[in-house]
Structures are given as structure tokens and as C-alpha cells.
Design a protein around this motif. Structure first.
Motif, PDB file in Angstrom:
ATOM      1  N   UNK A   1     -23.712 -99.936  58.623  1.00 13.64           N
ATOM      2  CA  UNK A   1     -22.422-100.303  59.213  1.00 13.64           C
ATOM      3  C   UNK A   1     -21.779-101.492  58.516  1.00 13.64           C
ATOM      4  N   UNK A   2     -22.580-102.494  58.117  1.00 13.47           N
ATOM      5  CA  UNK A   2     -21.977-103.684  57.511  1.00 13.47           C
ATOM      6  C   UNK A   2     -21.779-103.563  55.994  1.00 13.47           C
ATOM      7  N   UNK A   3     -22.133-102.404  55.442  1.00 19.46           N
ATOM      8  CA  UNK A   3     -21.876-102.158  54.020  1.00 19.46           C
ATOM      9  C   UNK A   3     -22.982-102.580  53.082  1.00 19.46           C
ATOM     10  N   UNK A   4     -24.091-103.117  53.607  1.00 25.30           N
ATOM     11  CA  UNK A   4     -25.180-103.566  52.738  1.00 25.30           C
ATOM     12  C   UNK A   4     -25.780-102.393  51.964  1.00 25.30           C
ATOM     13  N   UNK A   5     -25.964-101.286  52.640  1.00 19.17           N
ATOM     14  CA  UNK A   5     -26.526-100.117  51.965  1.00 19.17           C
ATOM     15  C   UNK A   5     -25.604 -99.614  50.859  1.00 19.17           C
ATOM     16  N   UNK A   6     -24.297 -99.675  51.083  1.00 13.45           N
ATOM     17  CA  UNK A   6     -23.358 -99.226  50.059  1.00 13.45           C
ATOM     18  C   UNK A   6     -23.430-100.137  48.841  1.00 13.45           C
ATOM     19  N   UNK A   7     -23.546-101.438  49.086  1.00  7.39           N
ATOM     20  CA  UNK A   7     -23.700-102.400  47.989  1.00  7.39           C
ATOM     21  C   UNK A   7     -25.003-102.141  47.246  1.00  7.39           C
ATOM     22  N   UNK A   8     -26.057-101.848  47.993  1.00 10.17           N
ATOM     23  CA  UNK A   8     -27.361-101.572  47.392  1.00 10.17           C
ATOM     24  C   UNK A   8     -27.302-100.305  46.542  1.00 10.17           C
ATOM     25  N   UNK A   9     -26.574 -99.297  47.034  1.00  9.95           N
ATOM     26  CA  UNK A   9     -26.409 -98.048  46.280  1.00  9.95           C
ATOM     27  C   UNK A   9     -25.786 -98.313  44.915  1.00  9.95           C
ATOM     28  N   UNK A  10     -24.779 -99.158  44.888  1.00  9.47           N
ATOM     29  CA  UNK A  10     -24.100 -99.459  43.624  1.00  9.47           C
ATOM     30  C   UNK A  10     -25.020-100.222  42.667  1.00  9.47           C
ATOM     31  N   UNK A  11     -25.799-101.157  43.215  1.00 16.35           N
ATOM     32  CA  UNK A  11     -26.717-101.919  42.356  1.00 16.35           C
ATOM     33  C   UNK A  11     -27.811-101.015  41.788  1.00 16.35           C
ATOM     34  N   UNK A  12     -28.309-100.088  42.595  1.00 17.03           N
ATOM     35  CA  UNK A  12     -29.299 -99.138  42.091  1.00 17.03           C
ATOM     36  C   UNK A  12     -28.691 -98.245  41.011  1.00 17.03           C
ATOM     37  N   UNK A  13     -27.397 -97.948  41.148  1.00 17.67           N
ATOM     38  CA  UNK A  13     -26.717 -97.175  40.112  1.00 17.67           C
ATOM     39  C   UNK A  13     -26.707 -97.913  38.787  1.00 17.67           C
TER      40      UNK A  13
ATOM     41  N   UNK B   1     -35.799-108.059  56.619  1.00 16.63           N
ATOM     42  CA  UNK B   1     -36.391-106.725  56.465  1.00 16.63           C
ATOM     43  C   UNK B   1     -36.154-105.841  57.680  1.00 16.63           C
ATOM     44  N   UNK B   2     -36.115-106.438  58.868  1.00 13.96           N
ATOM     45  CA  UNK B   2     -35.954-105.628  60.073  1.00 13.96           C
ATOM     46  C   UNK B   2     -34.507-105.208  60.329  1.00 13.96           C
ATOM     47  N   UNK B   3     -33.594-105.574  59.409  1.00 16.88           N
ATOM     48  CA  UNK B   3     -32.196-105.173  59.572  1.00 16.88           C
ATOM     49  C   UNK B   3     -31.807-104.030  58.642  1.00 16.88           C
ATOM     50  N   UNK B   4     -32.780-103.497  57.917  1.00 21.89           N
ATOM     51  CA  UNK B   4     -32.489-102.355  57.054  1.00 21.89           C
ATOM     52  C   UNK B   4     -32.543-101.074  57.885  1.00 21.89           C
ATOM     53  N   UNK B   5     -31.557-100.949  58.764  1.00 21.20           N
ATOM     54  CA  UNK B   5     -31.454 -99.786  59.633  1.00 21.20           C
ATOM     55  C   UNK B   5     -29.983 -99.408  59.725  1.00 21.20           C
ATOM     56  N   UNK B   6     -29.563 -98.912  60.856  1.00 20.43           N
ATOM     57  CA  UNK B   6     -28.171 -98.503  61.009  1.00 20.43           C
ATOM     58  C   UNK B   6     -27.204 -99.669  60.815  1.00 20.43           C
ATOM     59  N   UNK B   7     -27.633-100.884  61.164  1.00 21.20           N
ATOM     60  CA  UNK B   7     -26.746-102.040  61.006  1.00 21.20           C
ATOM     61  C   UNK B   7     -26.431-102.305  59.543  1.00 21.20           C
ATOM     62  N   UNK B   8     -27.398-102.054  58.658  1.00 19.82           N
ATOM     63  CA  UNK B   8     -27.163-102.241  57.224  1.00 19.82           C
ATOM     64  C   UNK B   8     -26.197-101.194  56.689  1.00 19.82           C
TER      65      UNK B   8
END
Length: 235
Positions: free
Chosen positions: A61-73, A52-59
């Protein structure tokens, strides 16, 4: 706004698929159920893939947020698709789905919005604690249920109103916990046994399993978590 244009485009694409794609045309709410659950679980899997504490800029940079965006789509597409099917049946459209949740959020958050859905004044905003927000939410929720049904039905709903896809052991544990918080536990006194046996050949095996859950909860044991931990060890 770009957000509105993006949603409008998705709604339009969904409508065209329902009109011209033979596979999508034949889909029903029932057939889509497994996909709705699957897409939600895949989104959860991404959330739990990092601490949970890595949901910041590091997420980012490593593409996790982009993956999450697609799953939410994928989850959002399920909403637009169910809404398109309902619209063809003359029931509701995606706009009314958004209206329903918007009205609910306004009712449940009187510390942010007034009765007309307008933002409160600067003096009124922020004058509440998280604990008060949670208590107010529950009180408003129960008041809404009471207004829709009799008092008895409202209490029953508060105990048994669980997501249908919730694992059986977890659902039983929640029911037991909720029942124990009632003035009178509908299942009687809390079990005192610390050991239970289940006859899987009996006709009432479901009832036996429920009593096993009651015994576990009486001893602060989460059977769902214990079983998950054990099965992980098997691998």
C-alpha cells in the motif's frame, strides 16, 4: 508465461543496446563492477527502509514493494548485461547463467528435488527441519569443493571464500571466526589481550589491524558494528 516474456524482452533490449548504443557497446565487466555493487546496495537499502514485520500488505500500500521491484530490476539488468558481454566473447549467455544456478539449487536441496531435478513425492516433501536443511547445504557445499580440489584447498576455501566487496573489518572478523572453528586454528592460539595499540606508521599496519580484530573477536566484539555505531553518532 508472462514472467518468461518479460525476461526475454529484457534480454533482447540488452542485446540491442550492446549492438547500437555506443556507450553500452564499450562497457566491460570491470567497468560494470561498481554498478553491480551500487545496484545491490540500493536494493538492500529499500529492504532495510522498513522493519521486517512490515513486509506485508502495508508495504504494498505505501509503495515500498513497487520501489523494491524497480531496484531488483536494476540488479537484474546487471545480470543480463554481464551475460551479453560474455556471450559476445563466446563464453556463456544468460540462459546458461540460469542453468548454472538451477543445477546448483537442485544439488543443494535434495529434500525438494531428486537427482534429475524433479519434485519429490508428497510423502517425501516436508519431512525435514530448517536445521537439517542448513546442515545438509553445508555438507553438500563442502563435498562439491572437495571434488573440485584437494582436501587442503577445500578447507582453505571455506575460511577465505568471502565476497570481495565485504568491508575489510567484517571480512577479517569472518575469517577469524571461521579459523576458530577449524580443528587447528591456522592463526595460533586466541589472543588474550583486551587492549591493543596500532602503529599506523609501521609497514605491517595491516597485520596489526588483523590482530586487533582477533582480540576483538576473542572478546565477542564486532568491530564493524562498533565503528558503524560510532560514525552514526558523529552525525
Amino acid at each position: 508465461m508472462q514472467e518468461t516474456q518479460g525476461l526475454q524482452r529484457l534480454v533482447w533490449i540488452t542485446a540491442q543496446l550492446r549492438t547500437y548504443c555506443p556507450w553500452t557497446q564499450n562497457l566491460t565487466h570491470h567497468q560494470l563492477t561498481e554498478y553491480l555493487i551500487e545496484e545491490a546496495y540500493e536494493a538492500v537499502e529499500v529492504i532495510e527502509s522498513i522493519p521486517a514485520d512490515r513486509w506485508d500488505a502495508s508495504a504494498v500500500e505505501d509503495g515500498t514493494y513497487d520501489e523494491f521491484r524497480k531496484e531488483l530490476g536494476d540488479v537484474l539488468f546487471q545480470v543480463t548485461l554481464h551475460s551479453a558481454i560474455a556471450e559476445q566473447a563466446g563464453a556463456f549467455d544468460v540462459a546458461s547463467v540460469a542453468d548454472a544456478i538451477s543445477e546448483k539449487m537442485i544439488r543443494r536441496n535434495p529434500h525438494v528435488f531428486d537427482a534429475d531435478g524433479l519434485l519429490l513425492s508428497e510423502e517425501q516433501l516436508g519431512a525435514i527441519t530448517v536445521d537439517q536443511v542448513e546442515k545438509n547445504w553445508e555438507q553438500i557445499k563442502q563435498a562439491e569443493k572437495a571434488a573440485e580440489s584437494s582436501a587442503t584447498e577445500a578447507v582453505t576455501s571455506s575460511i577465505y571464500d568471502l565476497p570481495p566487496g565485504l568491508p575489510a573489518l567484517a571480512a577479517a572478523a569472518k575469517i577469524v571466526d571461521r579459523a576458530g572453528r577449524q580443528t587447528i586454528d591456522p592463526f595460533g592460539n586466541q589472543p588474550t589481550a583486551t587492549a591493543c595499540s596500532v602503529d599506523v606508521t609501521a609497514d605491517d599496519v595491516g597485520a596489526q589491524l588483523f590482530e586487533l580484530v582477533r582480540a576483538a573477536r576473542a572478546n565477542d566484539i564486532d568491530l564493524e558494528a562498533e565503528l558503524r555505531q560510532y560514525t552514526r553518532q558523529l552525525g
